[in-house]
Design a protein around this motif. Structure first.
Motif, short mmCIF file in Angstrom:
data_model
loop_
_atom_site.label_atom_id
_atom_site.label_comp_id
_atom_site.label_asym_id
_atom_site.label_seq_id
_atom_site.Cartn_x
_atom_site.Cartn_y
_atom_site.Cartn_z
N PRO A 1 61.70 -33.59 -4.40
CA PRO A 1 62.79 -33.67 -5.39
C PRO A 1 63.83 -34.73 -5.03
N ASN A 2 64.26 -35.48 -6.05
CA ASN A 2 65.30 -36.52 -5.94
C ASN A 2 64.92 -37.70 -5.06
N MET A 3 63.65 -37.84 -4.75
CA MET A 3 63.27 -39.00 -3.94
C MET A 3 63.57 -40.28 -4.71
N PHE B 1 60.87 -37.31 -15.69
CA PHE B 1 60.02 -36.66 -14.68
C PHE B 1 60.15 -35.15 -14.57
N LEU B 2 61.16 -34.57 -15.22
CA LEU B 2 61.39 -33.15 -14.95
C LEU B 2 61.31 -32.25 -16.19
N ARG B 3 60.52 -32.65 -17.17
CA ARG B 3 60.35 -31.77 -18.32
C ARG B 3 58.97 -31.12 -18.27
N TYR B 4 58.87 -29.88 -18.78
CA TYR B 4 57.57 -29.21 -18.85
C TYR B 4 56.80 -29.68 -20.08
N ASP B 5 55.52 -29.35 -20.12
CA ASP B 5 54.67 -29.88 -21.20
C ASP B 5 55.20 -29.56 -22.60
N ARG B 6 55.69 -28.32 -22.79
CA ARG B 6 56.18 -27.93 -24.11
C ARG B 6 57.44 -28.70 -24.53
N TYR C 1 54.17 -35.88 -10.07
CA TYR C 1 53.85 -35.40 -8.72
C TYR C 1 54.95 -35.70 -7.69
N MET C 2 55.37 -36.96 -7.63
CA MET C 2 56.33 -37.35 -6.59
C MET C 2 57.67 -36.60 -6.71
N GLN C 3 58.20 -36.54 -7.95
CA GLN C 3 59.49 -35.87 -8.13
C GLN C 3 59.40 -34.35 -7.91
#
Ligand SMILES: [Zn+2]
Lengths: 250, 167
Positions: A246-248, A72-77, A240-242
């Protein structure tokens, strides 16, 4: 070596994750209840495979990394999936053609990964291969039904194949990372996979009365992290949710 | 060939595990399903190896949590490990589990060869769980969950699930 293995695991997982997300968009929108359920079940299997790869990737990376942070926390590249799997659903013919090309490739790739020197990758591959066989049966049956079906279903499938087939070349473009993984016995030999891929695809095309597209393979660089405009939209939905909370936790 | 049978020395622990059921097919316990691969007590701590049925099966997390709760209740701390290898197969469903499945209305998995004939060859060999007729046809390769296919009986006209063979 640790970094390379980590990136290779992302590459293996990202195809399943992005395609799994595309299929999840169809939940409640399938053309009939049975196909709706089938596509979302395939999505679920794909996410199961992603969990296998990312759980291991988190272990390799160490520190704070978890399967969720990787997902969930990586950018597109920082995504290494092939461009094919991020293509939009468009219509049922596109969904099936995209699935079929991926399933043929994935089954062949997993068959080789079963022999990987990395025991964890081999174990994930054994598990995933069983499921992928079911997916391939489903998508090839639908290729035949649509291709050899009504005039409209045939036209739509041919159009989908014409659009999507040129993206399949990317599967077989060997990146330096894949070359290294092949040479040290962890990864796969893409050339061998290509031969078998071409054989299966042409055979199903014949049965489905689909013409092999004349268009050239497109040069694409998803495996290097350079994507079509589609991926940004997918990630803004997927993450979106993360990002918002954050950390939900569920 | 890996056996479905595992050895659990403590009767108390076995009983606790047999009380945990699959949330999606509640008649089956985790022991019937064959997903508990190793149980060992080390200094009052129970180590449990659990293997997923399908890799994306959403029931796995629930089963893991329920096993922990059941063992906590009889006074044990639990160390749960998810193992991928060897991969689960429907052969690990116990005889008792197969019987319960059928009673519940889900046709039990057939051999790989027959499974293929039923799912891909359109052969009428899956027995209807309502009237036992084999005059049945597949409606969908994927049923209510990834592990099942949806069938319909042409004699009593009722639909039913078939637990697909996974090998
Ligand atoms: Zn019947």
């Amino acid at each position: 070596m640790k970094d390379q293995l980590y990136n290779y695991l992302l590459m293996l997982g990202d195809n399943s994750m992005i395609l799994g997300h595309r299929l999840s968009e169809l939940c409640g929108h399938g053309p009939a209840l049975e196909t709706d359920i089938a596509l979302t079940n395939i999505s679920l299997d794909l996410f199961g495979q992603v969990r296998g790869f990312f759980r291991y990737a988190a272990e390799v990376k160490g520190g704070e990394a978890t399967e969720d942070s990787i997902a969930f926390l990586r950018y597109d590249r920082e995504h290494y999936n092939c461009i094919l799997v991020e293509q939009a659903n468009v219509d049922f013919a596109h969904v099936i053609a995209r699935q079929f090309f991926f399933d043929v490739f994935q089954e062949l790739q997993l068959k080789q990964l079963v022999e990987s020197k990395d025991e964890e990758i081999a174990a994930i591959a054994v598990k995933s291969l069983k499921e992928t066989k079911y997916h391939l049966r489903f998508s090839s049956e639908w290729m035949k039904r649509l291709g050899d079906g009504t005039e409209e279903s045939h036209e739509r499938l041919q159009a989908a194949v014409d659009t999507l087939y040129p993206f399949t070349g990317e599967f077989f473009h060997e990146t330096p990372l894949e070359k290294e993984m092949k040479e040290n016995g962890i990864g796969v030999d893409l050339e061998l996979i290509k031969t078998a891929f071409d054989e299966t695809v042409s055979q199903i095309f014949v049965e489905a009365t689909i013409k092999m597209p004349e268009s050239k393979q497109r040069m694409v660089k998803g495996k290097y992290g350079i994507h079509s405009e589609q991926l940004g939209f997918i990630l803004s939905d997927f993450q979106y949710m993360q990002r918002a909370y954050p950390n939900m936790e569920w | 060939m890996v056996s479905a049978q595992i050895h659990i020395a403590s009767k108390e622990i076995l009983t606790a595990l047999e009380s945990v059921s699959d949330p999606e097919i509640p008649v089956l316990t985790v022991m019937d399903l064959g997903v508990v691969r190793r149980v060992e007590v080390v200094d009052g701590l129970v180590e449990v190896d659990l293997t997923p049925t399908y890799s994306g099966c959403p029931a796995m997390d629930t089963m893991a949590a329920d096993i922990t709760t059941a063992l906590n209740k009889i006074g044990y701390e639990v160390k749960m490990k998810l193992v991928m290898s060897p991969a689960w197969t429907t052969d690990w469903i116990s005889q008792e589990g197969r019987r319960k499945l059928e009673e519940y209305g889900v046709a039990a998995p057939m051999s790989e060869e027959l499974d293929l004939q039923a799912l891909m060859g359109g052969k009428r060999i899956v027995k209807c769980t309502h009237c036992q007729s084999v005059n049945t046809k597949m409606i969908s390769q994927f049923g209510s969950t990834a592990c099942k296919a949806l069938f319909q009986c042409e004699d009593c006209l009722e639909p039913f699930d078939y637990f697909k063979c996974l090998k």
